[in-house]
Design a protein around this motif. Sequence first.
Motif, short mmCIF file in Angstrom:
data_model
loop_
_atom_site.label_atom_id
_atom_site.label_comp_id
_atom_site.label_asym_id
_atom_site.label_seq_id
_atom_site.Cartn_x
_atom_site.Cartn_y
_atom_site.Cartn_z
N ARG A 1 0.85 -1.18 0.00
CA ARG A 1 0.00 0.00 0.00
C ARG A 1 0.88 1.23 0.00
NH1 ARG A 1 -5.15 -0.78 -0.48
NH2 ARG A 1 -5.70 1.13 0.57
N TYR A 2 0.44 2.26 -0.68
CA TYR A 2 1.14 3.53 -0.73
C TYR A 2 0.37 4.52 0.13
CZ TYR A 2 3.04 7.89 -2.59
OH TYR A 2 3.62 9.13 -2.72
N PHE A 3 1.06 5.21 1.04
CA PHE A 3 0.42 6.20 1.90
C PHE A 3 0.91 7.58 1.50
CE2 PHE A 3 0.12 8.89 5.64
CZ PHE A 3 -1.22 8.73 5.95
N CYS A 4 -0.01 8.47 1.20
CA CYS A 4 0.33 9.84 0.84
C CYS A 4 0.22 10.72 2.08
CB CYS A 4 -0.61 10.35 -0.25
SG CYS A 4 -0.28 12.07 -0.70
N ASP A 5 1.34 11.30 2.50
CA ASP A 5 1.34 12.14 3.70
C ASP A 5 0.59 13.45 3.47
OD1 ASP A 5 2.83 10.53 5.48
OD2 ASP A 5 4.65 11.03 4.36
N TYR A 6 0.58 13.96 2.27
CA TYR A 6 -0.12 15.21 1.99
C TYR A 6 -1.63 15.02 2.11
CZ TYR A 6 4.35 16.57 -0.05
OH TYR A 6 5.67 16.84 -0.24
N CYS A 7 -2.14 13.94 1.56
CA CYS A 7 -3.58 13.71 1.51
C CYS A 7 -4.09 12.88 2.69
CB CYS A 7 -3.95 12.99 0.22
SG CYS A 7 -3.42 13.87 -1.25
N HIS B 1 -2.94 9.30 -8.67
CA HIS B 1 -3.05 10.08 -7.43
C HIS B 1 -2.15 11.31 -7.45
CE1 HIS B 1 -3.48 11.10 -3.24
NE2 HIS B 1 -2.16 11.16 -3.16
N LEU B 2 -0.89 11.14 -7.85
CA LEU B 2 0.07 12.24 -7.80
C LEU B 2 -0.29 13.37 -8.77
CD1 LEU B 2 3.44 10.34 -7.40
CD2 LEU B 2 2.11 11.50 -5.65
N ASN B 3 -1.03 13.06 -9.83
CA ASN B 3 -1.45 14.09 -10.78
C ASN B 3 -2.87 14.58 -10.51
OD1 ASN B 3 0.97 14.05 -12.20
ND2 ASN B 3 0.29 12.29 -13.41
N GLY B 4 -3.51 14.04 -9.47
CA GLY B 4 -4.88 14.42 -9.16
C GLY B 4 -4.99 15.79 -8.51
N VAL B 5 -6.14 16.40 -8.68
CA VAL B 5 -6.38 17.75 -8.16
C VAL B 5 -6.30 17.77 -6.64
CG1 VAL B 5 -8.10 19.59 -8.01
CG2 VAL B 5 -7.79 18.36 -10.15
N GLN B 6 -6.89 16.77 -5.98
CA GLN B 6 -6.89 16.74 -4.52
C GLN B 6 -5.46 16.69 -3.97
OE1 GLN B 6 -8.82 13.34 -2.83
NE2 GLN B 6 -8.49 14.03 -0.73
N HIS B 7 -4.61 15.86 -4.57
CA HIS B 7 -3.23 15.74 -4.11
C HIS B 7 -2.47 17.04 -4.37
CE1 HIS B 7 0.73 14.09 -3.30
NE2 HIS B 7 1.13 14.64 -4.44
N LEU B 8 -2.64 17.63 -5.53
CA LEU B 8 -1.92 18.86 -5.84
C LEU B 8 -2.33 19.99 -4.91
CD1 LEU B 8 -1.95 18.66 -9.74
CD2 LEU B 8 -0.05 18.17 -8.18
N ARG B 9 -3.62 20.08 -4.57
CA ARG B 9 -4.09 21.10 -3.62
C ARG B 9 -3.51 20.85 -2.23
NH1 ARG B 9 -10.42 21.66 -5.27
NH2 ARG B 9 -10.08 22.91 -7.13
N ALA B 10 -3.56 19.60 -1.78
CA ALA B 10 -3.04 19.29 -0.44
C ALA B 10 -1.55 19.57 -0.36
CB ALA B 10 -3.35 17.82 -0.11
#
Length: 170
Positions: free
Chosen positions: A4-10, A24-33
């Motif tokens: 599993r990959y855990f994104c610390d920003y999101c 995920h890395l190119n998604g709007v939610q990730h870029l905003r976070a």
Amino acid sequence: MGKRYFCDYCDRSFQDNLHNRKKHLNGVQHLRAKRVWYDLFRDAAAILQEEQTKKPCRKFLQTGQCDFGSNCRFSHMTEQDLEKLSAQVQGEKRLKELRQEGADIPPGTIEDWLERRAQRLSAAQSNSALPEKPVPFQYPPGWPPVQELPPSLQAPPPGGWPVPPSLQWG
């Protein structure tokens, strides 16, 4: 199940494969976070410059709330906030100029603060050379009378709980 990959920003996790990670890395939610995270560490001058170029948010000024939050393209700072930020920027500039000139800067490092704190504590301990009396136990206000409390909440008797001679631990 796989890795599993855990994104610390999101603050979310998902199955780790190339497709999911790229998505995920190119998604709007990730870029905003990610932008919100890095905005926490910007210096005051950059924040002031950006906020001065924005128009004030009418909805935020009228109601104190904005549906867009940190993603709003308008400024949520009042005139007083901008003045405080400007004063902070000016103070930082003066401090930087003083450092470049080699002027004496008042101590403001953590080491200085810790040293002053240690001196205060040692002075306070030397003033109170008399041993302190232990404060007797008191139940918090609003608790029921002692007789109604379960044994686990009652204060221990003076001298501690009696230990039966036949008791063996472990």
